[in-house]
Design a protein around this motif. Structure first.
Motif, PDB file in Angstrom:
ATOM      1  N   THR A  41      40.560   0.629   3.054  1.00 29.15           N
ATOM      2  CA  THR A  41      41.988   0.322   3.226  1.00 29.15           C
ATOM      3  C   THR A  41      42.219  -1.112   3.665  1.00 29.15           C
ATOM      4  N   GLY A  42      41.146  -1.862   3.843  1.00 28.87           N
ATOM      5  CA  GLY A  42      41.319  -3.259   4.205  1.00 28.87           C
ATOM      6  C   GLY A  42      40.008  -4.004   4.293  1.00 28.87           C
ATOM      7  N   GLU A  43      40.063  -5.300   4.024  1.00 31.22           N
ATOM      8  CA  GLU A  43      38.924  -6.205   4.205  1.00 31.22           C
ATOM      9  C   GLU A  43      39.438  -7.421   4.964  1.00 31.22           C
ATOM     10  N   LEU A  44      38.769  -7.766   6.060  1.00 30.96           N
ATOM     11  CA  LEU A  44      39.237  -8.864   6.903  1.00 30.96           C
ATOM     12  C   LEU A  44      38.094  -9.817   7.228  1.00 30.96           C
ATOM     13  N   PRO A  45      38.308 -11.130   7.018  1.00 29.31           N
ATOM     14  CA  PRO A  45      37.361 -12.078   7.610  1.00 29.31           C
ATOM     15  C   PRO A  45      37.509 -11.983   9.125  1.00 29.31           C
ATOM     16  N   ILE A  46      36.450 -12.249   9.846  1.00 28.47           N
ATOM     17  CA  ILE A  46      36.487 -11.992  11.281  1.00 28.47           C
ATOM     18  C   ILE A  46      37.563 -12.811  11.982  1.00 28.47           C
TER      19      ILE A  46
END
Length: 506
Positions: free
Chosen positions: A487-492
């Protein structure tokens, strides 16, 4: 100062080659929540086993004083008669029995010589209300979640007219909501006059609930901290636990991953025939060389199923989609295929699936890669000893020797053995499923340092964790899983606990 319900005076407990407790003193006031903390192997569980009669009087030195009287428990049943109940990290319920049968197991309600089942159900219902658990007392325990099972254990303890409740890592396997409910229940039981001793590695929980915190280190009492005096803070607890200050529990690393994709999944789906449902749905993820990819999500979201589907599918799921290693399409039929392709998986259940507890460190470390040290099917014992000693040294496994039985090691050292077992396979991609569950802050720091060193050497890591600070502190990128979907991909740099939780509940 209130009345002490419990005093443990000068407790010393020895095992062959190890002094687990050395002159420990421990006092608990009546009606308080007293947290017992320390690194793995500090002696916390051993002290509670002395208190509860698991280690009987005569097997240790010192005195147990309960309500002003010296106790000499020969068995656990003796301590229960005195009003002490202990709930272990590994729950002691019988899965195929009902809730009410479990609650009164061992102290059944009888009418004459037969069990009064009607009264048992009535009394079990009362106990369930007391722990605020709305389940049918006739339900089978195996059909209930871990959080509900934990509350049933407490109901079972309350049914024995408990005065002193001991909980050993009660929230280690619970999600955030179940953990909060359990801590609220302990506060309510406190209002009802029940004294609690809680062993926990989750310092935020300790700080939120403790009236007093006692720190053990290397089998000795270091200090007792009073929350009313403002002594219970994370920095103070950590300093006393590890004997030094840890400024940043997540060690920094000053290197960045390359752009080379080591592992990639495209439209990856999985159906579990035993559950009759889809567990993975069109997942697309990739992992770069020298990168730590965090996998976040609630319990039951499909994180472990995802890891196992990559690692040769030991769960027997019906998989669809494409898996690539270094750009080459792979079709793993077995875990050995995944290992040959450079993938290793450190399970979340180190005791059940990760290690053979009755064997020693040497045998466990070599277990996954015996071919490496065998000639014509015969294991080269000298080489096995050298390799085990090398990993014991490099991973700082605290044990007298590699001949130490793994079941006798602390949780943190067991985790290091499990890690060493899979590092000996020499993987390119290491999947870590809850790598620091149930281990203390000092051992966590060591595991994180090892992870950073592996990344520096060019390995890639997929880290599944229920602890959001760990995800944020160690990952380069984060994927969030909810109901089997990404449901999501995030760079730190863009990841926060709030954003991850929003995606996890999507």
């Amino acid at each position: 100062m209130g009345k002490y319900i419990l005093e443990m005076r000068n407790i010393t407990k020895e095992f062959p080659g190890v002094k687990a407790l050395n002159n420990v003193n421990f006092k608990v006031e009546e009606g308080e929540i007293h947290c017992l903390v320390g690194e793995n192997g500090a002696g916390k569980s051993t002290l509670m086993k002395v208190l509860s009669g698991v280690y009987p009087h005569g097997s240790y030195k010192g005195d147990i004083v309960l309500n002003g009287e010296i106790q000499k428990y020969a068995t656990v049943r003796d301590s229960e008669k005195a009003g002490i109940a202990i709930i272990y990290q590994e729950l002691a319920l019988i899965p195929d029995m009902t809730v009410y049968e479990n609650i009164f197991l061992g102290h059944e309600i009888k009418k004459g010589r037969t069990i009064d089942w009607n009264e048992t159900i009535v009394r079990a219902t009362e106990m369930l209300k007391r722990v605020k658990l709305n389940v049918n007392p006739e339900a089978l325990v195996k059909n209930l979640g871990v959080g509900k099972q934990q509350l049933i254990e407490i109901a079972k303890a309350l049914s024995k007219d408990v005065k002193l409740l001991i909980l050993d890592e009660p929230t280690s396997a619970l999600n955030e909501n179940d953990s909060e409910n359990l801590l609220l229940l302990l506060k309510e039981l406190k209002q009802q006059g029940i004294t609690s001793i809680m062993i926990s590695h989750k310092l935020k929980e300790v700080i939120s609930i403790a009236d007093t915190v006692t720190v053990l280190r290397d089998g000795q009492t270091i200090c007792s901290l009073d929350a009313k005096k403002g002594e219970v803070t994370e920095n103070v607890i950590i300093k006393n636990m590890v004997g030094r200050e840890i400024d940043n529990i997540y060690p920094r690393r000053d290197f960045k991953p390359s752009e080379d994709k080591v592992l990639e999944l495209r439209n990856w789906s999985g159906y579990d025939p035993t559950q009759g449902r889809d567990i993975l749905k069109d997942i697309c993820i990739h992992v770069k060389k020298g990168e730590i990819v965090g996998i976040a999500g609630l319990m039951g979201a499909g994180r472990t199923e995802l890891a196992q589907s990559i690692f040769g599918n030991p769960g027997g799921y019906r998989l669809k989609g494409e898996l690539y290693v270094h750009g080459k399409k792979k079709n793993f039929k077995h875990t050995s295929d995944a290992m040959r392709a450079g993938i290793a998986y450190v399970t979340e259940d180190r005791k059940g699936n990760g290690l053979i507890l009755i064997q020693d460190i040497r045998q466990n470390i070599s277990l996954a890669n015996l071919r490496e040290i065998a000639n014509n099917g015969v294991i080269n014992k000298n080489e096995e000893i050298n390799i085990a000693n090398e990993y014991k040294k490099n991973l700082n496994i605290k044990a007298p020797s590699i001949e130490q039985t793994v079941g006798n090691l602390s949780g943190g050292n067991q985790q290091k053995v499990s890690l060493g077992k899979w590092l000996f396979v020499k993987p390119e991609v290491l999947i870590l499923d809850e790598p620091t569950r149930g281990i203390d802050v000092g051992a966590k720091y060591e595991i994180y340092t090892i992870m950073n060193e592996l990344i520096k050497q060019g390995m890639s890591i997929i880290m599944i964790s229920s602890e959001l600070p760990e995800i944020l502190g160690m990952s380069d990128r984060v994927y969030v899983v909810s109901e089997g979907k990404i449901t999501g991909e995030l760079p730190i740099e863009e990841a926060t606990q709030e954003r991850i939780m929003a995606m996890a509940t999507n």
